[in-house]
Write an enzyme that holds these catalytic residues in place. Structure first.
Site, PDB file in Angstrom:
ATOM      1  N   HIS A  73      43.159 -31.848  -5.294  1.00 60.28           N
ATOM      2  CA  HIS A  73      41.836 -31.196  -5.741  1.00 60.28           C
ATOM      3  C   HIS A  73      42.246 -30.064  -6.473  1.00 60.28           C
ATOM      4  O   HIS A  73      43.225 -29.464  -6.097  1.00 60.28           O
ATOM      5  CB  HIS A  73      40.943 -30.962  -4.786  1.00 60.28           C
ATOM      6  N   ASP A  90      43.052 -27.393  -4.134  1.00 63.90           N
ATOM      7  CA  ASP A  90      44.023 -27.339  -3.076  1.00 63.90           C
ATOM      8  C   ASP A  90      45.387 -26.654  -3.763  1.00 63.90           C
ATOM      9  O   ASP A  90      46.267 -26.242  -3.051  1.00 63.90           O
ATOM     10  CB  ASP A  90      44.608 -29.017  -3.173  1.00 63.90           C
TER      11      ASP A  90
HETATM   12  C1  XUL Z   1      36.931 -37.654   1.684  1.00 70.06           C
HETATM   13  C2  XUL Z   1      37.974 -38.242   0.779  1.00 70.06           C
HETATM   14  C3  XUL Z   1      38.408 -37.152  -0.362  1.00 70.06           C
HETATM   15  C4  XUL Z   1      38.731 -38.001  -1.575  1.00 70.06           C
HETATM   16  C5  XUL Z   1      38.982 -36.877  -2.835  1.00 70.06           C
HETATM   17  O1  XUL Z   1      36.376 -38.518   2.544  1.00 70.06           O
HETATM   18  O2  XUL Z   1      38.420 -39.434   0.916  1.00 70.06           O
HETATM   19  O3  XUL Z   1      39.606 -36.522   0.106  1.00 70.06           O
HETATM   20  O4  XUL Z   1      39.694 -38.836  -1.356  1.00 70.06           O
HETATM   21  O5  XUL Z   1      38.033 -35.994  -2.968  1.00 70.06           O
END
Ligand code: XUL
Ligand code: CO
Length: 436
Positions: free
Chosen positions: A100, A103
């Site tokens: 992300h 992150d």
């Molecule tokens: C949340 C989830 C996230 C996504 C990316 O449940 O799985 O981490 O993978 O935003």
């Protein structure tokens, strides 16, 4: 600086090995159905869990130290995470990562500051990628953590917040393209509702679709040739999330003309939260040509939330790999959206978690290939529908039959015979025979 001095490289040692830092089943160069294991299984490290998650839960503080010898929420820490991440992936033999935006760098109140930090860190990541050959599986924007997204991102009531979501997507796409990512993910953690009393569902869904359309247009403009993914999840953090499951997400994508650019990123624990098996979600995606990528983790069926555990269930992994092999592989990969349990709080545990997960999927791949090679299950399914291969059945499948004709056929027979047995227990015996 070396963070994980206790291990040089995790290697394949085979089934009998008792070395905790070795693979028992993941033998990256072993060829199965003409492809190396590493090609069947493009594993990815999740930046957020592996380099960020410290074991904080609703009842207590973190138990694991992920400061990597630097002060948290600084660029020095962001860089240390890059160093630690690439050391970890190199030592594990993990060839991809997922991230992300937030992150990678600490988020500033001013989005321009955050964006400049993203430019800086992605330059640094690119150098590491070139040094190691490690690649980016997918990127995404975190549009659920910041308080401004409390009413949603694409589904927010505020046009201003909507623009901030758009700005984050734009930047996350820029960075994903810069890092050569295979995919771009939308996980709609806040795209849903707590109460219909205060929610215009139709308007919110249309607005989410508009944002996705803009993302596709922008992505294609800047040269993103990969797949966009929706990652379905029925609930948590919201009471109800719009991308409930694979079938719901596919319907949404088709309704808004997004189905050519999007596929699905199926997460095992999200499937079970939706009351489905992991295999069900994979099958529904695959038969609709939308199986893109996988968040490879495992839930706890006794708990009603997303526990994001490292997968160890070989039955599940086998049935997952059976679906993946049948679908001809993934355009994405296997992202370990998984974290160590809170009391497993050392760096060694990070390795053990990923070794467990990689071995589980490698074993799943081996067993799924054996299942297909054995052929008894496939043969059974083929025979099961044999009545549609000729005569009246064939006319139905060819679309030639009318309702009157079928009715005449049935009335001519006067009584029906029973269909053949489903043989579930016999087929389960075969599965066990191959697994053990
Ligand atoms: C949340 C989830 C996230 C996504 C990316 O449940 O799985 O981490 O993978 O935003
Ligand atoms: Co996920």
């Amino acid at each position: 600086m070396e963070f994980f001095q206790f291990i040089d490289k995790v290697k394949f040692e085979g089934k009998e090995s008792k070395n905790p830092f070795a693979f028992r089943y993941y033998d990256k160069d072993r060829v199965i159905f003409g492809k190396k294991m590493s090609e069947h299984l493009p594993f990815a490290m999740a930046w957020w869990h592996t380099l960020g998650a410290c074991g904080v839960d609703m009842f207590g503080a973190g138990t694991a130290d992920k400061s990597f010898d630097s002060e948290k929420a600084t660029m020095a820490h962001a860089k240390a995470k890059v160093d630690a991440g690439f050391e970890f992936m190199s030592k594990m033999g993990i060839e991809y990562f997922c991230f992300h935006d937030v992150d990678l760098v600490p988020e500033d109140e001013d989005i321009n500051v955050t964006n400049a930090r993203l430019d800086e860190i992605s330059d640094y990541i690119l150098i590491k990628m070139k040094e190691t050959g490690i690649k980016c599986l997918w990127g995404t924007a975190n549009m659920f953590g910041n308080p401004k997204f409390m009413n949603g991102a694409g589904s927010t009531n505020s046009a201003e917040v909507y623009c901030f979501a758009a700005a984050q997507i734009k930047k996350a796409l820029d960075i994903t393209v810069k890092l050569g990512g295979r995919g771009y993910v939308f996980w709609g953690g806040r795209e849903g509702y707590e109460s219909l009393l205060n929610t215009d569902v139709k308007f919110e869904q249309e607005n989410i679709a508009r944002l996705m359309k803009m993302a596709v247009e922008y992505g294609r403009k800047i040269g993103f040739t990969g797949d966009f993914y929706i990652e379905p999840k029925p609930k948590e953090p919201m009471k109800h999330q719009y991308d409930f499951d694979a079938a719901t997400a596919i319907g949404f994508l088709r309704q808004y003309g997004l189905d050519k650019d999007f596929k699905l990123n199926i997460e095992a624990n999200h499937a079970t939260l939706a009351g489905h098996t992991f295999q069900h979600e994979l099958r529904i995606s695959a038969i609709n040509g939308m199986l893109g990528s996988i968040d490879a983790n495992q839930g706890d069926l006794l708990l009603g939330w997303d526990t994001d555990e490292f997968p160890f269930d070989v039955y599940e992994a086998t049935m997952c790999m059976y679906e993946v092999l049948k679908a001809g592989g993934l355009t994405g990969g296997f992202n370990f959206d998984a974290k160590n349990r809170r009391p497993s709080n050392t760096f060694e545990d990070m390795f053990y978690g990923h070794i467990l997960a990689m071995d589980t999927f490698a074993l799943g791949l081996i067993k799924a290939a054996e299942l297909i090679e054995d052929g008894r299950i496939d043969d059974f399914i083929k025979d099961k529908y044999a009545s549609f291969n000729e005569g009246i059945g064939e006319r139905i499948v060819q679309g030639e039959a009318t309702l009157e004709e079928l009715s005449d056929y049935a009335c001519g027979k006067r009584v029906t015979i029973n269909p053949d047995s489903g043989r579930q227990e016999y087929l389960q015996t075969i599965l066990n025979q191959i697994l053990f």
